[in-house]
Write a protein that holds these residues in place. Sequence first.
Motif, PDB file in Angstrom:
ATOM      1  N   ASP A   1      -8.804 -15.653 -13.058  1.00  0.00           N
ATOM      2  CA  ASP A   1      -9.121 -15.821 -11.696  1.00  0.00           C
ATOM      3  C   ASP A   1     -10.034 -16.995 -11.594  1.00  0.00           C
ATOM      4  OD1 ASP A   1     -11.529 -14.713 -12.846  1.00  0.00           O
ATOM      5  OD2 ASP A   1     -11.540 -12.861 -11.817  1.00  0.00           O
ATOM      6  N   GLY A   2     -10.225 -17.913 -12.564  1.00  0.00           N
ATOM      7  CA  GLY A   2     -10.983 -18.953 -12.343  1.00  0.00           C
ATOM      8  C   GLY A   2     -12.585 -18.661 -12.438  1.00  0.00           C
ATOM      9  N   LYS A   3     -13.115 -17.417 -12.387  1.00  0.00           N
ATOM     10  CA  LYS A   3     -14.449 -16.830 -12.686  1.00  0.00           C
ATOM     11  C   LYS A   3     -14.833 -17.551 -14.113  1.00  0.00           C
ATOM     12  CE  LYS A   3     -14.850 -13.438  -9.305  1.00  0.00           C
ATOM     13  NZ  LYS A   3     -15.033 -12.022  -9.015  1.00  0.00           N
ATOM     14  N   THR A   4     -16.071 -18.083 -14.308  1.00  0.00           N
ATOM     15  CA  THR A   4     -16.610 -18.404 -15.506  1.00  0.00           C
ATOM     16  C   THR A   4     -17.787 -18.163 -16.126  1.00  0.00           C
ATOM     17  OG1 THR A   4     -15.441 -20.440 -14.710  1.00  0.00           O
ATOM     18  CG2 THR A   4     -17.114 -20.697 -16.722  1.00  0.00           C
ATOM     19  N   TYR A   5     -17.794 -17.680 -17.519  1.00  0.00           N
ATOM     20  CA  TYR A   5     -18.750 -16.881 -18.013  1.00  0.00           C
ATOM     21  C   TYR A   5     -19.497 -17.760 -18.885  1.00  0.00           C
ATOM     22  CZ  TYR A   5     -16.585 -13.301 -15.149  1.00  0.00           C
ATOM     23  OH  TYR A   5     -16.140 -12.543 -14.208  1.00  0.00           O
ATOM     24  N   LEU A   6     -20.504 -17.968 -19.434  1.00  0.00           N
ATOM     25  CA  LEU A   6     -21.339 -18.264 -20.745  1.00  0.00           C
ATOM     26  C   LEU A   6     -21.942 -17.144 -21.322  1.00  0.00           C
ATOM     27  CD1 LEU A   6     -21.453 -21.254 -21.988  1.00  0.00           C
ATOM     28  CD2 LEU A   6     -23.966 -21.047 -21.110  1.00  0.00           C
ATOM     29  N   TYR A   7     -21.519 -16.739 -22.435  1.00  0.00           N
ATOM     30  CA  TYR A   7     -22.120 -15.789 -23.407  1.00  0.00           C
ATOM     31  C   TYR A   7     -22.942 -16.865 -24.376  1.00  0.00           C
ATOM     32  CZ  TYR A   7     -18.478 -13.029 -21.715  1.00  0.00           C
ATOM     33  OH  TYR A   7     -17.578 -12.448 -20.493  1.00  0.00           O
ATOM     34  N   TRP A   8     -24.116 -16.211 -24.860  1.00  0.00           N
ATOM     35  CA  TRP A   8     -24.973 -16.935 -25.835  1.00  0.00           C
ATOM     36  C   TRP A   8     -25.888 -15.780 -26.540  1.00  0.00           C
ATOM     37  CZ3 TRP A   8     -26.733 -16.279 -20.865  1.00  0.00           C
ATOM     38  CH2 TRP A   8     -28.308 -16.305 -20.687  1.00  0.00           C
ATOM     39  N   GLY A   9     -26.483 -16.336 -27.492  1.00  0.00           N
ATOM     40  CA  GLY A   9     -27.662 -15.660 -28.334  1.00  0.00           C
ATOM     41  C   GLY A   9     -27.468 -16.087 -29.763  1.00  0.00           C
ATOM     42  N   SER A  10     -28.707 -16.100 -30.318  1.00  0.00           N
ATOM     43  CA  SER A  10     -28.830 -16.406 -31.601  1.00  0.00           C
ATOM     44  C   SER A  10     -30.360 -15.861 -32.011  1.00  0.00           C
ATOM     45  CB  SER A  10     -28.792 -17.964 -32.022  1.00  0.00           C
ATOM     46  OG  SER A  10     -29.090 -18.088 -33.657  1.00  0.00           O
ATOM     47  N   SER A  11     -30.328 -14.804 -32.691  1.00  0.00           N
ATOM     48  CA  SER A  11     -31.726 -14.072 -32.813  1.00  0.00           C
ATOM     49  C   SER A  11     -31.622 -13.137 -33.642  1.00  0.00           C
ATOM     50  CB  SER A  11     -32.445 -13.776 -31.527  1.00  0.00           C
ATOM     51  OG  SER A  11     -33.692 -13.027 -31.448  1.00  0.00           O
TER      52      SER A  11
ATOM     53  N   VAL B   1     -34.028 -10.751 -32.758  1.00  0.00           N
ATOM     54  CA  VAL B   1     -34.724  -9.832 -32.011  1.00  0.00           C
ATOM     55  C   VAL B   1     -34.220  -9.606 -30.643  1.00  0.00           C
ATOM     56  CG1 VAL B   1     -36.824  -9.756 -30.544  1.00  0.00           C
ATOM     57  CG2 VAL B   1     -36.903 -10.696 -33.033  1.00  0.00           C
ATOM     58  N   HIS B   2     -33.516 -10.759 -29.990  1.00  0.00           N
ATOM     59  CA  HIS B   2     -32.840 -10.522 -28.507  1.00  0.00           C
ATOM     60  C   HIS B   2     -31.510 -10.197 -28.838  1.00  0.00           C
ATOM     61  CE1 HIS B   2     -36.675 -12.113 -27.163  1.00  0.00           C
ATOM     62  NE2 HIS B   2     -36.710 -13.127 -27.957  1.00  0.00           N
ATOM     63  N   PRO B   3     -30.895  -9.484 -27.586  1.00  0.00           N
ATOM     64  CA  PRO B   3     -29.378  -9.235 -27.648  1.00  0.00           C
ATOM     65  C   PRO B   3     -28.720 -10.678 -27.110  1.00  0.00           C
ATOM     66  CG  PRO B   3     -30.722  -8.568 -25.537  1.00  0.00           C
ATOM     67  CD  PRO B   3     -31.612  -8.985 -26.580  1.00  0.00           C
ATOM     68  N   LEU B   4     -27.374 -10.121 -27.153  1.00  0.00           N
ATOM     69  CA  LEU B   4     -26.501 -11.239 -26.649  1.00  0.00           C
ATOM     70  C   LEU B   4     -26.593 -11.215 -24.909  1.00  0.00           C
ATOM     71  CD1 LEU B   4     -23.102 -11.279 -28.365  1.00  0.00           C
ATOM     72  CD2 LEU B   4     -25.072 -12.822 -28.742  1.00  0.00           C
ATOM     73  N   ARG B   5     -26.271 -12.317 -24.362  1.00  0.00           N
ATOM     74  CA  ARG B   5     -26.574 -12.427 -23.047  1.00  0.00           C
ATOM     75  C   ARG B   5     -25.248 -13.228 -22.487  1.00  0.00           C
ATOM     76  NH1 ARG B   5     -32.028 -13.560 -24.429  1.00  0.00           N
ATOM     77  NH2 ARG B   5     -33.581 -11.926 -23.754  1.00  0.00           N
ATOM     78  N   VAL B   6     -25.142 -12.796 -21.086  1.00  0.00           N
ATOM     79  CA  VAL B   6     -24.090 -13.493 -20.343  1.00  0.00           C
ATOM     80  C   VAL B   6     -24.857 -14.072 -19.063  1.00  0.00           C
ATOM     81  CG1 VAL B   6     -23.339 -11.376 -19.289  1.00  0.00           C
ATOM     82  CG2 VAL B   6     -21.798 -13.582 -19.532  1.00  0.00           C
ATOM     83  N   LYS B   7     -24.216 -15.250 -18.625  1.00  0.00           N
ATOM     84  CA  LYS B   7     -24.320 -15.693 -17.436  1.00  0.00           C
ATOM     85  C   LYS B   7     -23.231 -16.008 -16.499  1.00  0.00           C
ATOM     86  CE  LYS B   7     -27.363 -18.775 -18.800  1.00  0.00           C
ATOM     87  NZ  LYS B   7     -28.357 -20.065 -18.906  1.00  0.00           N
ATOM     88  N   MET B   8     -23.090 -16.103 -15.315  1.00  0.00           N
ATOM     89  CA  MET B   8     -22.018 -16.613 -14.555  1.00  0.00           C
ATOM     90  C   MET B   8     -22.155 -18.072 -14.269  1.00  0.00           C
ATOM     91  SD  MET B   8     -20.143 -13.593 -12.319  1.00  0.00           S
ATOM     92  CE  MET B   8     -18.870 -14.505 -12.048  1.00  0.00           C
ATOM     93  N   LEU B   9     -20.979 -18.881 -14.106  1.00  0.00           N
ATOM     94  CA  LEU B   9     -21.165 -20.268 -13.664  1.00  0.00           C
ATOM     95  C   LEU B   9     -20.165 -20.536 -12.696  1.00  0.00           C
ATOM     96  CD1 LEU B   9     -21.151 -22.168 -17.392  1.00  0.00           C
ATOM     97  CD2 LEU B   9     -23.370 -21.168 -16.164  1.00  0.00           C
ATOM     98  N   ASN B  10     -20.481 -21.668 -11.830  1.00  0.00           N
ATOM     99  CA  ASN B  10     -19.572 -22.250 -10.961  1.00  0.00           C
ATOM    100  C   ASN B  10     -18.513 -23.342 -11.566  1.00  0.00           C
ATOM    101  OD1 ASN B  10     -17.716 -22.996  -8.874  1.00  0.00           O
ATOM    102  ND2 ASN B  10     -19.677 -22.811  -7.394  1.00  0.00           N
ATOM    103  N   LYS B  11     -17.483 -22.961 -12.033  1.00  0.00           N
ATOM    104  CA  LYS B  11     -16.683 -24.199 -12.576  1.00  0.00           C
ATOM    105  C   LYS B  11     -16.384 -25.108 -11.818  1.00  0.00           C
ATOM    106  CE  LYS B  11     -12.248 -23.193 -12.875  1.00  0.00           C
ATOM    107  NZ  LYS B  11     -11.868 -24.221 -11.914  1.00  0.00           N
ATOM    108  N   ASP B  12     -16.105 -24.873 -10.399  1.00  0.00           N
ATOM    109  CA  ASP B  12     -15.799 -25.909  -9.589  1.00  0.00           C
ATOM    110  C   ASP B  12     -17.031 -26.548  -8.930  1.00  0.00           C
ATOM    111  OD1 ASP B  12     -13.227 -25.266  -9.594  1.00  0.00           O
ATOM    112  OD2 ASP B  12     -13.638 -23.311  -8.346  1.00  0.00           O
ATOM    113  N   ASP B  13     -18.077 -26.557  -9.400  1.00  0.00           N
ATOM    114  CA  ASP B  13     -19.390 -26.962  -8.892  1.00  0.00           C
ATOM    115  C   ASP B  13     -20.271 -27.599 -10.193  1.00  0.00           C
ATOM    116  OD1 ASP B  13     -21.524 -28.430  -7.646  1.00  0.00           O
ATOM    117  OD2 ASP B  13     -22.270 -26.419  -6.330  1.00  0.00           O
ATOM    118  N   ARG B  14     -20.030 -28.229 -11.015  1.00  0.00           N
ATOM    119  CA  ARG B  14     -20.627 -28.848 -12.395  1.00  0.00           C
ATOM    120  C   ARG B  14     -21.111 -27.491 -13.231  1.00  0.00           C
ATOM    121  NH1 ARG B  14     -25.295 -30.922 -11.833  1.00  0.00           N
ATOM    122  NH2 ARG B  14     -25.703 -30.014  -9.918  1.00  0.00           N
ATOM    123  N   PHE B  15     -20.575 -26.551 -12.984  1.00  0.00           N
ATOM    124  CA  PHE B  15     -20.978 -25.244 -13.942  1.00  0.00           C
ATOM    125  C   PHE B  15     -22.253 -24.825 -13.630  1.00  0.00           C
ATOM    126  CE2 PHE B  15     -17.211 -27.042 -16.045  1.00  0.00           C
ATOM    127  CZ  PHE B  15     -16.483 -25.855 -16.231  1.00  0.00           C
TER     128      PHE B  15
END
Length: 601
Positions: free
Chosen positions: A153-163, A165-179
């Motif tokens: 559906d074009g919805k964009t997600y960025l998953y990240w994490g390298s630790s 201690v800390h968990p994996l996280r996700v943030k949503m981005l706007n693909k149509d506005d420079r992410f």
Amino acid sequence: MKYFKRIFTITALLCNAIIAAQEVVPATYINPLDIDYTYMVYNSSKNISYRSGADPAVIEYRGEYFMFVTRSFGYWHSKDLINWTFIKPKQWFFEGSNAPTAFNYKDSLVYFAGDPAGYGSILYTDDPKSGNWTPTASITNNIQDSELFIDDDGKTYLYWGSSNVHPLRVKMLNKDDRFIETGVEKELFNLVEEEHGWERFGENNFHPTLKEGYMEGASMTKHNGKYYLQYAAPGTQFNVYADAAYIGETPLGPFTYMKNNPMSFKPGGFANGAGHGITVKQTNGQYWHFATVALASNSHWERRLSMFPTYFDEDGLMYTNTNYGDYPLFGPDHPTKAGHHNGWMLLSYKGKATVSSSKKQVRKSTSTDGDFDITEMPLEKNNRGEIVSKLLTDESPKSFWVAEANNDNQWVKIEMLSPGNIYAFQLNFHDEESAIYTRTEGLRHRFTVEVSEDGENWKTVIDRSKSYKDAPNAYIPLNKPVVGKYVRYNNVEVPGQNLALSEIRVFGKGLGKKPEKVKGFKVSREQDRRDASFSWNPVKGAQGYNIRWGIAPDKLYQSWLIYDVNEHFMRNLDRDTQYYFSIEAFNENGISDKTEVQEVK
């Protein structure tokens, strides 16, 4: 009687040679993958020079494939997933790319991110073969070890994490506005070492003090409407580096731990480790998991790449086939067994190797505390006055031999324990004070390889004496197999100041019998249910054994290949999971029948 036995033996060899000569040899590949890995900038201040390839991001784009690799100052292109050509981009991150992520959006644009500084823009192109990329303006300050995922559906997600201690996280981005970030950010899950034995830090999942593994390398695969969020643990330098998955109904979760984890695991054999990877779908629908191999000889960050076929079973469980995963495997174009072991066995194991000269020979392994165990071998000669090397046929990529020079006077000769039909070679070169610290063009490996049945009369089967190919892990299958007991590598020129090799591996079909079925196989879950001990009766003529296990008799998705010994101890089980086990023996002639599957509660 001896005369007739000799005639019979000669006749059998001739028959095998004729049959082999008539055989059609299908396309194959091997792990570590045979590509021109880049020299790293890591540890350059310490004058430690080595190649590495890690954290692959592979995508299919318009029927072809592109592979992005940590700090390689470019990427590779392939049409068949076997032959890869390096592309030097015209615009790229100054320091290369660290734990890169790439995404093919509806065959229109390729998006890429992986700035090692931890912030920067997302690049995009509609022609990755050209090397032309366009950057967006910087939009985030935390994209290390990230995964960019754009849903249908074009919805964009960025998953990240390298630790650890800390968990994996996700943030949503706007693909149509420079992410630009939309404000939706969520913590997902963390390691649970007290339940998942394979997540424990250290070689063989043991460390005397540090208990917390590192969670990193997020990767997302959408299959049949479900979202498989993959992650790596416990550490890239260890043999047990693996990928696992949580399954969700949406890209934001909630996510449930997959019962058959880890989904990509290869702790034994020559090429250890199968973590921090990515799963890509071939044009024919076959999935492949590209992952990181822990070579870890010059440095803990010295790594290579592997590729395994990946599946989703009837219960929606994701798994890879890593059985004999560093032996020759059928190529991706095989109609029924792509990525499966093709039956060529290791002929060179424990072969008697002699060398032209020896500056040093070092036996090396990663110890349980994360450091190295190092032994410099004394100079040894046989009764003919030839210099002996016991490290070139020991199935250890960390141990190595260094010649006195890098010229055409350097050679290695191997007398294998038994003759066989030789189908392929893998030459694993070692970097010994190469003094190269970045992507360098014009490197080449030039050599010839000869085969002999008697050690006196030699036939050249590989001639790369004038080659311009850079192949630090050269895999060379023959067009037609040849019968031989002796193999000789003749050097011409390789990168670096001295010829250095960690292993010469010869594959084919032995002329004897495969081992008998293993007897006396015993499995015991320890008081710590994450641990298990194994023992069995030695099998005459076996090189080693392959332990298989899984969560059901028909789901033995995991395996651990070991040589010589008839006992084993593993710390990688999930505490609350019931398992089933089997074992098989193997040698240069083939693989035995598996034992009956044992249920171990």
